[in-house]
Design a protein around this motif. Structure first.
Motif, PDB file in Angstrom:
ATOM      1  N   PRO A  65       3.520  -2.522  12.882  1.00 20.14           N
ATOM      2  CA  PRO A  65       4.383  -3.494  12.134  1.00 20.14           C
ATOM      3  C   PRO A  65       4.070  -3.598  10.623  1.00 20.14           C
ATOM      4  O   PRO A  65       5.125  -3.938   9.711  1.00 20.14           O
ATOM      5  CB  PRO A  65       3.858  -4.815  12.888  1.00 20.14           C
ATOM      6  CG  PRO A  65       2.704  -4.400  13.509  1.00 20.14           C
ATOM      7  CD  PRO A  65       2.650  -3.355  13.739  1.00 20.14           C
ATOM      8  N   GLU A  66       2.907  -3.231  10.192  1.00 22.40           N
ATOM      9  CA  GLU A  66       2.787  -3.358   8.622  1.00 22.40           C
ATOM     10  C   GLU A  66       3.585  -2.204   7.983  1.00 22.40           C
ATOM     11  O   GLU A  66       3.810  -2.393   6.791  1.00 22.40           O
ATOM     12  CB  GLU A  66       1.363  -3.139   8.239  1.00 22.40           C
ATOM     13  CG  GLU A  66       0.612  -1.830   8.656  1.00 22.40           C
ATOM     14  CD  GLU A  66      -0.040  -1.888  10.254  1.00 22.40           C
ATOM     15  OE1 GLU A  66      -0.429  -0.897  10.766  1.00 22.40           O
ATOM     16  OE2 GLU A  66       0.012  -2.994  10.922  1.00 22.40           O
ATOM     17  N   MET A  67       3.983  -1.517   8.808  1.00 23.31           N
ATOM     18  CA  MET A  67       4.916  -0.256   8.009  1.00 23.31           C
ATOM     19  C   MET A  67       6.411  -0.295   8.630  1.00 23.31           C
ATOM     20  O   MET A  67       7.088   0.423   8.662  1.00 23.31           O
ATOM     21  CB  MET A  67       4.295   1.175   8.220  1.00 23.31           C
ATOM     22  CG  MET A  67       3.035   1.379   7.514  1.00 23.31           C
ATOM     23  SD  MET A  67       3.586   1.268   5.634  1.00 23.31           S
ATOM     24  CE  MET A  67       4.238   2.640   5.460  1.00 23.31           C
ATOM     25  N   GLY A  68       6.900  -1.590   9.151  1.00 23.60           N
ATOM     26  CA  GLY A  68       7.973  -1.728   9.583  1.00 23.60           C
ATOM     27  C   GLY A  68       8.391  -1.021  10.939  1.00 23.60           C
ATOM     28  O   GLY A  68       9.328  -0.520  11.083  1.00 23.60           O
ATOM     29  N   GLU A  69       7.340  -0.802  11.772  1.00 20.33           N
ATOM     30  CA  GLU A  69       7.346  -0.118  13.019  1.00 20.33           C
ATOM     31  C   GLU A  69       7.958   1.482  12.902  1.00 20.33           C
ATOM     32  O   GLU A  69       8.488   2.054  13.881  1.00 20.33           O
ATOM     33  CB  GLU A  69       8.519  -0.524  13.994  1.00 20.33           C
ATOM     34  CG  GLU A  69       7.959  -2.263  14.281  1.00 20.33           C
ATOM     35  CD  GLU A  69       6.849  -2.503  14.939  1.00 20.33           C
ATOM     36  OE1 GLU A  69       6.406  -1.414  15.708  1.00 20.33           O
ATOM     37  OE2 GLU A  69       6.078  -3.386  14.946  1.00 20.33           O
ATOM     38  N   MET A  70       7.789   1.976  11.743  1.00 22.18           N
ATOM     39  CA  MET A  70       7.851   3.122  11.369  1.00 22.18           C
ATOM     40  C   MET A  70       7.100   4.289  12.482  1.00 22.18           C
ATOM     41  O   MET A  70       5.748   4.040  12.704  1.00 22.18           O
ATOM     42  CB  MET A  70       7.307   3.454   9.978  1.00 22.18           C
ATOM     43  CG  MET A  70       7.730   5.079   9.636  1.00 22.18           C
ATOM     44  SD  MET A  70       7.535   5.459   7.767  1.00 22.18           S
ATOM     45  CE  MET A  70       5.814   5.886   7.696  1.00 22.18           C
ATOM     46  N   THR A  71       7.832   5.064  12.870  1.00 22.12           N
ATOM     47  CA  THR A  71       7.220   6.236  13.786  1.00 22.12           C
ATOM     48  C   THR A  71       7.718   7.659  13.179  1.00 22.12           C
ATOM     49  O   THR A  71       8.946   7.817  12.766  1.00 22.12           O
ATOM     50  CB  THR A  71       7.568   6.157  15.369  1.00 22.12           C
ATOM     51  OG1 THR A  71       8.882   6.172  15.329  1.00 22.12           O
ATOM     52  CG2 THR A  71       6.928   4.873  15.695  1.00 22.12           C
ATOM     53  N   LEU A  72       6.968   8.745  13.359  1.00 20.44           N
ATOM     54  CA  LEU A  72       7.149   9.947  13.133  1.00 20.44           C
ATOM     55  C   LEU A  72       6.830  10.772  14.408  1.00 20.44           C
ATOM     56  O   LEU A  72       6.021  10.365  15.202  1.00 20.44           O
ATOM     57  CB  LEU A  72       6.305  10.410  12.057  1.00 20.44           C
ATOM     58  CG  LEU A  72       6.479  10.020  10.782  1.00 20.44           C
ATOM     59  CD1 LEU A  72       5.286  10.548   9.696  1.00 20.44           C
ATOM     60  CD2 LEU A  72       7.731  10.086  10.243  1.00 20.44           C
ATOM     61  N   THR A  73       7.217  11.831  14.498  1.00 21.99           N
ATOM     62  CA  THR A  73       7.138  12.760  15.808  1.00 21.99           C
ATOM     63  C   THR A  73       6.643  14.096  14.965  1.00 21.99           C
ATOM     64  O   THR A  73       6.595  14.435  13.909  1.00 21.99           O
ATOM     65  CB  THR A  73       8.351  13.152  16.422  1.00 21.99           C
ATOM     66  OG1 THR A  73       9.295  13.739  15.766  1.00 21.99           O
ATOM     67  CG2 THR A  73       8.919  11.836  17.063  1.00 21.99           C
ATOM     68  N   SER A  88       2.748  19.440  13.178  1.00 19.38           N
ATOM     69  CA  SER A  88       3.835  18.717  12.369  1.00 19.38           C
ATOM     70  C   SER A  88       3.536  17.377  12.214  1.00 19.38           C
ATOM     71  O   SER A  88       3.087  16.685  13.484  1.00 19.38           O
ATOM     72  CB  SER A  88       5.102  19.199  12.614  1.00 19.38           C
ATOM     73  OG  SER A  88       5.399  19.003  13.935  1.00 19.38           O
ATOM     74  N   TRP A  89       3.980  16.768  11.037  1.00 20.49           N
ATOM     75  CA  TRP A  89       3.637  15.226  10.938  1.00 20.49           C
ATOM     76  C   TRP A  89       4.868  14.879  10.333  1.00 20.49           C
ATOM     77  O   TRP A  89       5.066  14.734   9.213  1.00 20.49           O
ATOM     78  CB  TRP A  89       2.340  15.000  10.216  1.00 20.49           C
ATOM     79  CG  TRP A  89       2.197  13.528  10.080  1.00 20.49           C
ATOM     80  CD1 TRP A  89       2.034  12.510  11.105  1.00 20.49           C
ATOM     81  CD2 TRP A  89       1.667  13.072   8.827  1.00 20.49           C
ATOM     82  NE1 TRP A  89       1.543  11.424  10.590  1.00 20.49           N
ATOM     83  CE2 TRP A  89       1.372  11.603   9.211  1.00 20.49           C
ATOM     84  CE3 TRP A  89       1.331  13.383   7.613  1.00 20.49           C
ATOM     85  CZ2 TRP A  89       0.676  10.655   8.404  1.00 20.49           C
ATOM     86  CZ3 TRP A  89       0.883  12.463   6.498  1.00 20.49           C
ATOM     87  CH2 TRP A  89       0.462  11.293   7.102  1.00 20.49           C
TER      88      TRP A  89
END
Length: 164
Positions: A65-73, A88-89
């Motif tokens: 949540p501190e990063m707006g629920e950002m996700t990467l794959t 990969s990130w």
């Protein structure tokens, strides 16, 4: 802290950081592959599909949540326990190389990334690797400013931290 190096001789820039860690490669390997240990130093939660680091395995990086629920794959590209891990990130490619050094480990992290992310990531990885080494992280903004001044002539303007 060890100064990050920027390499520009490939298709994309690469930030390279080194550390001498007190623990042997087998222990450092656990710190870079076990979810609970990664949480102590990596910038996000790392979820490896099936819980096993194997070539071709997918990975999800949850910044919370501190990063707006950002996700990467990402995807695992290389595994050679306890010497090498590459994946990969998002649009970046991370490579961790562990070499025995006395009773400890010579640790090298390379991050192949977009040009405008070099200073931001170098400053961030400095903080992360300080935590991995059991040190208190330094001042991110000061590190970013120093890296930006060094890297901008080589790769152009640098972006600051992501906004949530």
């Amino acid at each position: 802290m060890t100064q990050a190096e920027l390499r520009t001789d490939g298709a994309r820039p690469v930030v390279r950081l080194e550390r001498q860690l007190a623990d042997p490669p087998s222990v450092v390997w656990q710190a870079i592959t076990e979810r609970a240990q990664l949480r102590a130093w990596f910038p996000c939660d790392v979820l490896v599909a099936g819980g096993v680091w194997e070539v071709g395995t997918s990975i999800t990086f949850d910044f919370g949540p501190e990063m707006g629920e950002m996700t990467l794959t990402g995807e695992v590209f290389e595994v050679d326990e306890p010497n090498l891990l590459a994946f990969s990130w998002g649009e970046e490619r991370l490579r961790f190389h562990l070499t025995p050094h006395g009773s400890g480990t010579h640790f090298v992290l390379t991050d192949e990334l977009p040009p405008d992310a070099a200073a931001r990531n170098a400053a961030g990885w400095d903080d992360c690797l300080d935590r991995l080494a059991g040190l208190e992280p330094g001042d991110w903004q000061s590190r970013f400013n120093a890296y930006a001044a060094t890297f901008e002539p080589l790769v152009g303007p640098q972006s600051g931290p992501p906004t949530a």
